[in-house]
Scaffold this motif. Structure first.
Motif, PDB file in Angstrom:
ATOM      1  N   HIS A 136       4.377  48.469  48.772  1.00  0.00           N
ATOM      2  CA  HIS A 136       5.055  47.173  48.945  1.00  0.00           C
ATOM      3  C   HIS A 136       5.040  46.748  50.418  1.00  0.00           C
ATOM      4  O   HIS A 136       4.894  45.571  50.725  1.00  0.00           O
ATOM      5  N   GLY A 184      17.220  43.671  42.671  1.00  0.00           N
ATOM      6  CA  GLY A 184      16.547  43.163  41.472  1.00  0.00           C
ATOM      7  C   GLY A 184      17.286  43.565  40.205  1.00  0.00           C
ATOM      8  O   GLY A 184      17.375  42.782  39.242  1.00  0.00           O
ATOM      9  N   GLU A 185      17.826  44.773  40.233  1.00  0.00           N
ATOM     10  CA  GLU A 185      18.596  45.268  39.086  1.00  0.00           C
ATOM     11  C   GLU A 185      19.833  44.390  38.881  1.00  0.00           C
ATOM     12  O   GLU A 185      20.195  44.054  37.750  1.00  0.00           O
ATOM     13  N   ASP A 188      18.750  41.215  37.344  1.00  0.00           N
ATOM     14  CA  ASP A 188      18.418  41.416  35.926  1.00  0.00           C
ATOM     15  C   ASP A 188      19.677  41.571  35.072  1.00  0.00           C
ATOM     16  O   ASP A 188      19.781  41.001  33.980  1.00  0.00           O
ATOM     17  N   GLY A 200      15.284  38.953  34.851  1.00  0.00           N
ATOM     18  CA  GLY A 200      16.366  38.080  35.262  1.00  0.00           C
ATOM     19  C   GLY A 200      16.163  37.360  36.575  1.00  0.00           C
ATOM     20  O   GLY A 200      16.651  36.238  36.751  1.00  0.00           O
ATOM     21  N   GLY A 201      15.454  37.987  37.524  1.00  0.00           N
ATOM     22  CA  GLY A 201      15.308  37.380  38.845  1.00  0.00           C
ATOM     23  C   GLY A 201      14.704  35.983  38.792  1.00  0.00           C
ATOM     24  O   GLY A 201      15.313  35.018  39.272  1.00  0.00           O
ATOM     25  N   GLY A 286       9.632  42.729  44.458  1.00  0.00           N
ATOM     26  CA  GLY A 286       9.723  41.604  43.532  1.00  0.00           C
ATOM     27  C   GLY A 286      10.743  40.544  43.909  1.00  0.00           C
ATOM     28  O   GLY A 286      10.494  39.340  43.750  1.00  0.00           O
ATOM     29  N   CYS A 316       4.182  39.956  46.314  1.00  0.00           N
ATOM     30  CA  CYS A 316       5.533  40.536  46.390  1.00  0.00           C
ATOM     31  C   CYS A 316       5.809  41.386  45.160  1.00  0.00           C
ATOM     32  O   CYS A 316       6.350  42.491  45.255  1.00  0.00           O
ATOM     33  N   ASP A 318       4.847  43.604  41.647  1.00  0.00           N
ATOM     34  CA  ASP A 318       3.940  44.748  41.536  1.00  0.00           C
ATOM     35  C   ASP A 318       2.491  44.319  41.295  1.00  0.00           C
ATOM     36  O   ASP A 318       2.209  43.484  40.434  1.00  0.00           O
TER      37      ASP A 318
HETATM   38  O1  KG4 Z   1       8.636  44.948  42.807  1.00  0.00           O
HETATM   39  P1  KG4 Z   1       8.823  44.606  41.373  1.00  0.00           P
HETATM   40  O2  KG4 Z   1       7.789  43.729  40.717  1.00  0.00           O
HETATM   41  O3  KG4 Z   1       8.963  45.901  40.509  1.00  0.00           O
HETATM   42  C1  KG4 Z   1       9.660  47.024  40.988  1.00  0.00           C
HETATM   43  O4  KG4 Z   1       9.033  47.823  41.722  1.00  0.00           O
HETATM   44  O5  KG4 Z   1      10.872  47.098  40.691  1.00  0.00           O
HETATM   45  O6  KG4 Z   1      10.262  43.926  41.257  1.00  0.00           O
HETATM   46  C2  KG4 Z   1      10.773  43.497  40.032  1.00  0.00           C
HETATM   47  C3  KG4 Z   1      12.146  42.877  40.295  1.00  0.00           C
HETATM   48  C4  KG4 Z   1      12.891  42.528  39.014  1.00  0.00           C
HETATM   49  O7  KG4 Z   1      14.214  43.015  39.109  1.00  0.00           O
HETATM   50  C5  KG4 Z   1      12.863  41.002  39.000  1.00  0.00           C
HETATM   51  O8  KG4 Z   1      13.987  40.434  38.343  1.00  0.00           O
HETATM   52  C6  KG4 Z   1      12.864  40.706  40.487  1.00  0.00           C
HETATM   53  O9  KG4 Z   1      12.002  41.657  41.040  1.00  0.00           O
HETATM   54  N1  KG4 Z   1      12.345  39.345  40.762  1.00  0.00           N
HETATM   55  C7  KG4 Z   1      13.094  38.375  41.321  1.00  0.00           C
HETATM   56  C8  KG4 Z   1      12.288  37.213  41.363  1.00  0.00           C
HETATM   57  N2  KG4 Z   1      11.052  37.537  40.849  1.00  0.00           N
HETATM   58  C9  KG4 Z   1      11.109  38.851  40.501  1.00  0.00           C
HETATM   59  N3  KG4 Z   1      14.370  38.381  41.774  1.00  0.00           N
HETATM   60  C10 KG4 Z   1      14.870  37.229  42.260  1.00  0.00           C
HETATM   61  N4  KG4 Z   1      14.151  36.074  42.316  1.00  0.00           N
HETATM   62  C11 KG4 Z   1      12.873  36.021  41.884  1.00  0.00           C
HETATM   63  N5  KG4 Z   1      12.177  34.869  41.957  1.00  0.00           N
END
Ligand code: KG4
Ligand code: ZN
Length: 355
Positions: A136, A184-185, A188, A200-201, A286, A316, A318
């Motif tokens: 990341h 992020g959790e 969600d 949820g994000g 994310g 941003c 994965d």
């Molecule tokens: O980095 P990632 O794709 O996977 C992990 O390594 O966890 O992050 C996923 C997280 C999820 O909790 C998702 O809800 C959040 O990123 N996310 C966001 C947005 N897009 C994805 N959170 C807030 N606003 C967004 N636009």
């Protein structure tokens, strides 16, 4: 289980100083995205294919590990094939194969790691095990290879929330992390409670555009105190508020919750940058796709005279291009990873200072 670049016997084709123009096939299967990418020289992205399992998991309201592993098994071969075709390269042009070895869901990680090792063995090239958190961070270098340390990276994903001081390639100092839920959790969980679906994000980001961020004064946990984060109490405040005010507008709850999270993230990132004399602030993970976070961080960097680096939204969340980018730097620093290295669901970011 062994960390990438750890002290294990090396793979079949040890090369401690790979050519700078080395082309790497990266594979990412740590959670619910099956991804493959071909990247040359650590930053030249020839292809980046991401197959999301969001639709498969949405009906359960979150990622189901067993279903995720099975989906990776089905999706990985076509995703790798597509990445190779889109890049216009044949296997003879691939100089190394990299895969995320942790942290993540162990069954999902093993699918990518096993496939990457098999390809490396068959093609006679090095295998490189990559730390997902490091990947990341390296997403930033994909779009701006000239980024200069010292800088601070705000890494905010579904599983992690960290402030990392980047002192040079592979030289990190974890300044702070979450003591409970990742940002992020929290997005969600709050989205699920508000009936906004999964993930949820993006849903909260979207709905918040129609809401008033000042409608509800949710707490700003640990604001002004060190560099650690805490989001679990904030989530409880949202639940308590909605129970007490059942007629409240969902848009206002979402916008006020998002504003509270972003306030804390930006405030701590600014202080962290000042504390190490950083010249740049980078976003990763994310949650870095969040519109308000991007806007607020950009504004803060203008005021503080910092170079802001916000990778594109696609980089941003994965993806495997960031895995190939991190692998390029790791291969130069440590050489190949042994083929006996396993996956580590709890792998941490190698920090200069133990945390
Ligand atoms: O980095 P990632 O794709 O996977 C992990 O390594 O966890 O992050 C996923 C997280 C999820 O909790 C998702 O809800 C959040 O990123 N996310 C966001 C947005 N897009 C994805 N959170 C807030 N606003 C967004 N636009
Ligand atoms: Zn991630």
């Amino acid at each position: 289980m062994t960390e990438p670049g750890g002290q294990v016997p090396s793979g079949p084709a040890e090369r401690r100083e790979p050519a700078t123009g080395l082309t790497i096939l990266g594979i990412e299967t740590s959670c619910d995205e099956t991804a493959a990418a071909v990247v040359t020289g650590g930053h030249d992205v020839l292809s980046s294919v991401v197959s999301s399992q969001v639709d498969i998991h949405a009906r359960y309201g979150g990622v189901v590990p067993e279903i995720a592993s099975r989906a990776h098994v089905e999706l990985l071969t076509p995703v790798v094939a597509q990445a190779m075709v889109e890049a216009g390269v044949s296997d003879t042009e691939i100089g190394a194969v990299a895969a995320t070895v942790g942290p993540g869901l162990v069954g999902s990680l093993l699918v990518g790691v096993s496939a990457a090792k098999a390809m490396a063995l068959v093609w006679g090239v090095p295998f490189v095990g990559v730390n997902h958190l490091e990947a990341h961070i390296y997403a930033a270098f994909l779009e701006d290879p000239a980024l200069e340390p010292p800088m601070v990276v705000l890494l905010v994903s579904g599983g992690h929330t960290m402030l990392v001081a980047f002192h040079g390639h592979g030289r990190y100092e974890v300044l702070g992390s979450t003591v409970d839920d990742a940002a992020g959790e929290a997005f969600d969980k709050v989205a699920r409670y508000l009936g906004l679906g999964y993930p949820g994000g993006p849903a909260i980001d979207r709905v918040s555009m129609q809401g008033d961020p000042e409608a509800i004064a949710f707490p700003r946990p640990l604001r002004g105190e060190g560099f650690d984060f805490s989001f679990s109490g904030l989530k409880t405040s949202v639940v308590n508020h909605v129970r007490k005010h059942p007629d409240v507008r969902t848009e206002d709850v979402a916008a006020s919750f998002q504003a509270a999270v972003v306030d804390v993230l930006v405030e701590k990132a600014r202080r962290a940058a000042a504390s190490i004399g950083a010249t740049a602030l980078c976003l990763g993970g994310g949650v870095a796709a969040n519109s308000l976070l991007r806007e607020r961080l950009l504004d803060a960097c203008v005021v503080d005279g910092l170079h802001a680096f916000l990778p594109s939204r696609a980089m941003c969340t994965d993806n495997a291009a960031m895995v190939a980018a991190a692998a390029w730097y790791r291969l130069r620093a440590d050489g190949p990873t042994g083929l006996d290295a396993g996956a580590d669901p709890n792998l941490r970011l190698p920090s200069l200072v133990g945390r």
